[in-house]
Scaffold this active site. Structure first.
Site, PDB file in Angstrom:
ATOM      1  N   ASP A 165       0.667  -1.145  -0.531  1.00 15.49           N
ATOM      2  CA  ASP A 165       0.030   0.018  -0.290  1.00 15.49           C
ATOM      3  C   ASP A 165       1.063   1.419   0.266  1.00 15.49           C
ATOM      4  OD1 ASP A 165      -2.020  -2.151   0.244  1.00 15.49           O
ATOM      5  OD2 ASP A 165      -2.563  -1.859   2.153  1.00 15.49           O
ATOM      6  N   MET A 180      -4.457  -2.435  -6.157  1.00 21.10           N
ATOM      7  CA  MET A 180      -4.819  -1.791  -4.579  1.00 21.10           C
ATOM      8  C   MET A 180      -4.276  -0.696  -4.074  1.00 21.10           C
ATOM      9  SD  MET A 180      -3.658  -6.505  -3.354  1.00 21.10           S
ATOM     10  CE  MET A 180      -4.433  -7.398  -2.670  1.00 21.10           C
ATOM     11  N   GLY A 181      -4.184  -0.943  -2.817  1.00 22.32           N
ATOM     12  CA  GLY A 181      -3.485   0.233  -2.012  1.00 22.32           C
ATOM     13  C   GLY A 181      -4.322   0.427  -1.329  1.00 22.32           C
ATOM     14  N   GLY A 189       0.829   5.851 -18.971  1.00 21.53           N
ATOM     15  CA  GLY A 189       0.338   7.015 -19.524  1.00 21.53           C
ATOM     16  C   GLY A 189      -1.585   6.726 -20.157  1.00 21.53           C
ATOM     17  N   ARG A 233     -10.602  13.307 -29.585  1.00 25.78           N
ATOM     18  CA  ARG A 233      -9.564  14.043 -30.285  1.00 25.78           C
ATOM     19  C   ARG A 233      -8.984  13.111 -30.813  1.00 25.78           C
ATOM     20  NH1 ARG A 233      -8.462  15.484 -24.615  1.00 25.78           N
ATOM     21  NH2 ARG A 233      -7.737  14.076 -23.904  1.00 25.78           N
ATOM     22  N   GLU A 238      -8.287   1.079  -5.082  1.00 23.20           N
ATOM     23  CA  GLU A 238      -9.214   0.538  -4.711  1.00 23.20           C
ATOM     24  C   GLU A 238     -10.107   1.146  -3.532  1.00 23.20           C
ATOM     25  OE1 GLU A 238      -8.022  -3.365  -2.659  1.00 23.20           O
ATOM     26  OE2 GLU A 238      -6.580  -2.177  -1.686  1.00 23.20           O
TER      27      GLU A 238
END
Ligand code: ATP
Length: 326
Positions: free
Chosen positions: A130, A172-173, A188, A214, A225
């Protein structure tokens, strides 16, 4: 302080690629000083149950390239209770273990801080995919997690381009957007959604619409998450406004894939440095700190200062990612 003879090490909380490299480095650095090292099974759960095993140099051989943790990990709610911690301290005392190294994330380091307050010399090693720990720029495992997310983005982009599709990748995180931000930049991405800077589903849709207009042949949306505006809300909004957006949007949830597999070289090197640094802190008689990285320097921050604290993401990078999505 008496010279140290015997220490223990555990891995706690979510497993993170590189934990094994830290166990290896700390064990061999301790053995090199003539200390005994004991591995605790399954984090604080094993500490409370008294599941210890002596670690020799050969016991930590062949693990530097392995993800997960050979010591095992666990969430152990009982450790947050007075009775649970008393059992853990008792087990350490009975075995004559004088100090403990805790490899883990935020919750694990809060636990380490409580042990330090109870009088046990403890050193924490910053380790969680995380990357939400205060006291360090990066944690063991997050580089691998970012690279796995980027790999997924790259793969989805090739199929997205072929079908003029947009993809949403949820990574995740927990409540930290670091993985999404870094992977979004490296991949990107057209849109990055993180808990630290919430955007609404209609804004995501607007950016997809603009990308389509564009002339883009694909678009990538990377979502952490923990974001309130999550994959479900975005998918629903885009489905309802499909005709005006241009792109069809498909979702890929990476989940635990992000923290599986082999650790990157960067995570192995970081873990090796932090493992050795933790032993160094104990040898110098300066425990009760978290060892982490600031710039390229190993730093030690008092556990009391970082316990329960999280750090934010770089908002400038998030703004840059938006500019570059043109
Ligand atoms: P990750 O970031 O990978 O989830 P973590 O270390 O934050 O890792 P947690 O589940 O939050 O994972 O914590 C791991 C363990 O640390 C808990 O199961 C519990 O045993 C202990 N712990 C967490 N918070 C505290 C606390 N405030 N006091 C004592 N122990 C705690």
């Amino acid at each position: 302080m008496q010279p140290i003879q015997r220490i223990a090490i555990l891995t706690s909380g979510g497993d993170a690629p590189g934990m094994n490299a830290a166990v290896r480095a700390a064990t061999r650095a301790a053995l090199a000083r003539g200390w005994q090292m004991h591995g605790v099974r399954n984090g604080y759960a094993g500490l409370m149950e008294g599941v210890f095993e002596p670690l020799q140099a050969r016991d930590v051989g062949g693990i530097i390239q392995r993800g997960g943790t050979v010591l095992g990990s666990a969430r152990a709610p009982e450790f947050a209770t007075e009775a649970g911690r008393a059992r853990a301290l008792d087990n350490l005392r009975q075995r004559g273990i004088e100090a403990l190294i805790v490899i883990g994330g935020n919750g694990s380091q809060s636990g380490a801080n409580v042990l330090a307050h109870a009088g046990l010399p403890v050193v924490g090693i910053a380790s969680t995919v995380d990357n939400d720990l205060a006291g360090t720029d990066v944690t063991i495992g997050v580089d691998t997690a970012v690279n796995i997310t980027v790999d997924a983005i790259d793969r989805l982009r090739t199929t997205g381009t072929s079908h003029k599709r947009a993809f949403l990748v949820e990574t995740m995180g927990r409540n930290c957007g670091y993985i999404a931000l870094m992977a979004g930049i490296a991949g990107g991405a057209e849109v990055i959604v993180v808990p630290e800077c919430e955007i609404e589903p209609h804004e995501v849709a607007e950016r997809l619409r603009a990308a389509y207009q564009r002339g883009k042949t694909h678009a990538m949306v990377v979502v952490a998450e923990g974001a309130r505006c999550g994959a479900k809300a975005i998918m629903q909004h885009v489905a309802e406004h499909r005709d005006t957006i241009g792109f069809a949007l498909r979702v890929t949830t990476l989940g635990h894939v992000v923290r599986g597999g082999v650790p990157t070289a960067a995570d192995r090197v970081l873990a090796t440095r932090l493992g050795a640094a933790a032993v160094d802190q104990l040898a110098r008689g300066m425990p009760n700190v978290l060892v982490g990285l600031r710039g390229n320097e190993i730093v030690a921050t008092p556990l009391a200062k970082i316990a329960g604290k999280t750090k934010g993401i770089d908002q400038d990078l998030l703004a840059l990612a938006r500019v570059l999505a043109q």
